[in-house]
Design a protein around this motif. Structure first.
Motif, PDB file in Angstrom:
ATOM      1  N   VAL A   6       0.479  -1.552   0.127  1.00 37.45           N
ATOM      2  CA  VAL A   6      -0.041  -0.233   0.674  1.00 37.45           C
ATOM      3  C   VAL A   6       0.738   1.084   0.287  1.00 37.45           C
ATOM      4  O   VAL A   6       1.729   1.633   1.478  1.00 37.45           O
ATOM      5  N   ASP A   7       1.397   1.692  -1.093  1.00 35.14           N
ATOM      6  CA  ASP A   7       2.139   3.164  -1.557  1.00 35.14           C
ATOM      7  C   ASP A   7       1.511   3.920  -2.496  1.00 35.14           C
ATOM      8  O   ASP A   7       1.530   3.211  -3.778  1.00 35.14           O
ATOM      9  N   SER A  38      -3.720   3.776  -2.266  1.00 31.25           N
ATOM     10  CA  SER A  38      -3.561   4.514  -0.713  1.00 31.25           C
ATOM     11  C   SER A  38      -4.792   3.382   0.203  1.00 31.25           C
ATOM     12  O   SER A  38      -5.264   2.467  -0.003  1.00 31.25           O
ATOM     13  N   GLY A  39      -4.553   4.061   1.075  1.00 24.71           N
ATOM     14  CA  GLY A  39      -5.277   3.723   2.825  1.00 24.71           C
ATOM     15  C   GLY A  39      -6.701   3.250   2.262  1.00 24.71           C
ATOM     16  O   GLY A  39      -7.502   2.401   2.019  1.00 24.71           O
ATOM     17  N   GLU A  40      -7.525   3.891   1.583  1.00 22.81           N
ATOM     18  CA  GLU A  40      -8.737   4.289   0.700  1.00 22.81           C
ATOM     19  C   GLU A  40      -9.462   2.900  -0.400  1.00 22.81           C
ATOM     20  O   GLU A  40     -10.181   2.414  -0.222  1.00 22.81           O
ATOM     21  N   GLU A  41      -8.180   2.646  -1.060  1.00 28.09           N
ATOM     22  CA  GLU A  41      -8.596   1.906  -2.260  1.00 28.09           C
ATOM     23  C   GLU A  41      -8.151   0.490  -1.646  1.00 28.09           C
ATOM     24  O   GLU A  41      -8.754  -0.622  -1.947  1.00 28.09           O
ATOM     25  N   PHE A  42      -7.174   0.774  -0.269  1.00 21.74           N
ATOM     26  CA  PHE A  42      -6.818  -1.041   0.717  1.00 21.74           C
ATOM     27  C   PHE A  42      -8.243  -1.246   1.148  1.00 21.74           C
ATOM     28  O   PHE A  42      -8.854  -2.349   1.218  1.00 21.74           O
ATOM     29  N   LEU A  43      -8.362  -0.786   1.488  1.00 17.00           N
ATOM     30  CA  LEU A  43      -9.798  -0.849   2.817  1.00 17.00           C
ATOM     31  C   LEU A  43     -10.894  -1.541   2.337  1.00 17.00           C
ATOM     32  O   LEU A  43     -12.076  -2.175   2.854  1.00 17.00           O
ATOM     33  N   MET A  60       0.389   9.392   3.470  1.00 14.57           N
ATOM     34  CA  MET A  60      -0.212   9.010   1.662  1.00 14.57           C
ATOM     35  C   MET A  60      -1.051  10.280   2.325  1.00 14.57           C
ATOM     36  O   MET A  60      -1.989  10.587   3.215  1.00 14.57           O
ATOM     37  N   ASP A  61      -2.095  11.001   1.234  1.00 10.00           N
ATOM     38  CA  ASP A  61      -3.037  11.334   1.464  1.00 10.00           C
ATOM     39  C   ASP A  61      -5.224  10.867   1.495  1.00 10.00           C
ATOM     40  O   ASP A  61      -4.734   9.605   1.911  1.00 10.00           O
ATOM     41  N   LYS A  62      -4.914  12.030   2.507  1.00 11.89           N
ATOM     42  CA  LYS A  62      -6.841  11.521   3.323  1.00 11.89           C
ATOM     43  C   LYS A  62      -6.349  10.754   4.319  1.00 11.89           C
ATOM     44  O   LYS A  62      -5.744  10.532   5.488  1.00 11.89           O
ATOM     45  N   ILE A  63      -6.167   9.247   3.736  1.00  6.93           N
ATOM     46  CA  ILE A  63      -6.196   8.135   5.486  1.00  6.93           C
ATOM     47  C   ILE A  63      -5.171   7.889   4.728  1.00  6.93           C
ATOM     48  O   ILE A  63      -3.953   7.677   4.556  1.00  6.93           O
ATOM     49  N   SER A  64      -3.972   8.045   6.703  1.00  5.36           N
ATOM     50  CA  SER A  64      -2.680   7.517   6.781  1.00  5.36           C
ATOM     51  C   SER A  64      -2.612   6.658   6.742  1.00  5.36           C
ATOM     52  O   SER A  64      -3.367   5.783   7.127  1.00  5.36           O
ATOM     53  N   GLY A  65      -1.367   5.458   6.687  1.00  8.07           N
ATOM     54  CA  GLY A  65      -0.992   4.264   7.146  1.00  8.07           C
ATOM     55  C   GLY A  65      -1.117   3.785   7.958  1.00  8.07           C
ATOM     56  O   GLY A  65      -1.141   2.826   8.932  1.00  8.07           O
ATOM     57  N   GLU A  67      -3.729   5.065  10.629  1.00  7.95           N
ATOM     58  CA  GLU A  67      -5.339   4.992  10.282  1.00  7.95           C
ATOM     59  C   GLU A  67      -5.277   3.609  10.171  1.00  7.95           C
ATOM     60  O   GLU A  67      -6.280   3.353  10.159  1.00  7.95           O
ATOM     61  N   THR A  68      -4.969   4.195   8.780  1.00 10.37           N
ATOM     62  CA  THR A  68      -5.386   2.471   7.846  1.00 10.37           C
ATOM     63  C   THR A  68      -5.008   1.231   8.829  1.00 10.37           C
ATOM     64  O   THR A  68      -5.671   0.189   9.006  1.00 10.37           O
ATOM     65  N   ALA A  69      -3.726   1.068   9.253  1.00  9.30           N
ATOM     66  CA  ALA A  69      -3.640   0.256   9.862  1.00  9.30           C
ATOM     67  C   ALA A  69      -4.252  -0.472  10.956  1.00  9.30           C
ATOM     68  O   ALA A  69      -4.503  -1.323  12.034  1.00  9.30           O
TER      69      ALA A  69
END
Length: 247
Positions: A6-7, A38-43, A60-65, A67-69
């Motif tokens: 995710v990058d 992006s974090g959004e795409e992954f989630l 990363m833009d919007k949701i950071s790594g 926050e995603t984690a």
């Protein structure tokens, strides 16, 4: 081994993919590597236990790594999260998400090889698989990916974590012999084995899996089966707490 990268930097993600493929070739195992920008795409497509390892960019833009984690950890404590960043300032936040490692950019071959070598120590089950014939095709399936095994007549119906179902002419006792009594598999009822890594809950006389399927439990052994599942979970949590981050 299922790996996510995710990058939002496409060139960095591609470099990691190339290094990971090279590492897998040297170690002789297969990988399924997916990239997300992006974090959004992954989630949006994330499912618990879908990935063994997640390489996660922090900035990363919007949701950071980070926050995603944190969202990942709400439903999946088994995957290894390896953060990617240009700075060490977020290390405390990273390890609060039970990160396995923290890789500082620019990415290099030696660093990724080192972290993957360490990760393989956590996944000894990657070499444990069963081989069988289903619909005239030879299937090699990792034990860690098998969710349930149910017998019907002269056949077994094996379902994996990707919701694939395989019909195999085999008895349950033959399958148990094949997996050499692997401790993850619990006999919850006549002709039914479930992988305890995929049990979401035991309610009443039902075993509820992470995909929301239910299997009735032997009434007389319900308490014993539930205790075996709880004991297994306790051991897994204890093992997880002993997984120290690599530096």
């Amino acid at each position: 081994m299922n790996i996510a990268v995710v990058d939002d930097d496409i060139s960095t993600a591609q470099k990691i993919r190339t290094i990971l493929s090279r590492f897998a070739d040297t170690k002789g195992f297969q990988t399924d590597i997916r990239s997300f920008q992006s974090g959004e795409e992954f989630l949006s497509s994330f499912e618990p236990n879908a990935f063994n390892i997640i390489f996660m960019d922090i900035y990363m833009d919007k949701i950071s790594g980070i926050e995603t984690a944190k969202t990942i950890r709400e439903s999946d404590n088994n995957c290894l999260i390896i953060f990617l960043t240009t700075s060490l300032e977020h290390m405390p936040d990273a390890f609060s998400c039970h990160a396995f490692d923290y890789v500082v950019k620019p990415i290099d071959n030696e660093r990724i090889f080192k972290v993957m070598t360490d990760a393989l120590e956590i996944f000894p089950d990657l070499s444990k698989y069963v081989e069988f014939i289903s619909k005239r095709k030879k299937i090699n399936l990792l034990l860690s990916e098998i969710v349930s095994v149910a017998s019907s007549g002269h056949y077994l119906h094996i379902q994996d974590k990707k919701h694939n179902e395989y019909s195999v002419r085999m008895t349950l006792s033959e399958f148990i012999e094949l997996i050499k009594n692997d401790v993850r598999f619990l006999n919850v009822n006549k002709g039914v084995l479930v992988n305890m890594d995929y049990i979401k809950n035991i309610e009443g006389n039902n075993c509820i899996l992470t995909d929301n399927r239910k299997f009735p439990i032997k009434v007389r052994e319900c308490a014993l089966i539930e205790q075996m599942w709880l004991d297994y979970n306790f051991k897994q949590i204890h093992l997880g707490q002993n997984q120290r981050p690599r530096k």
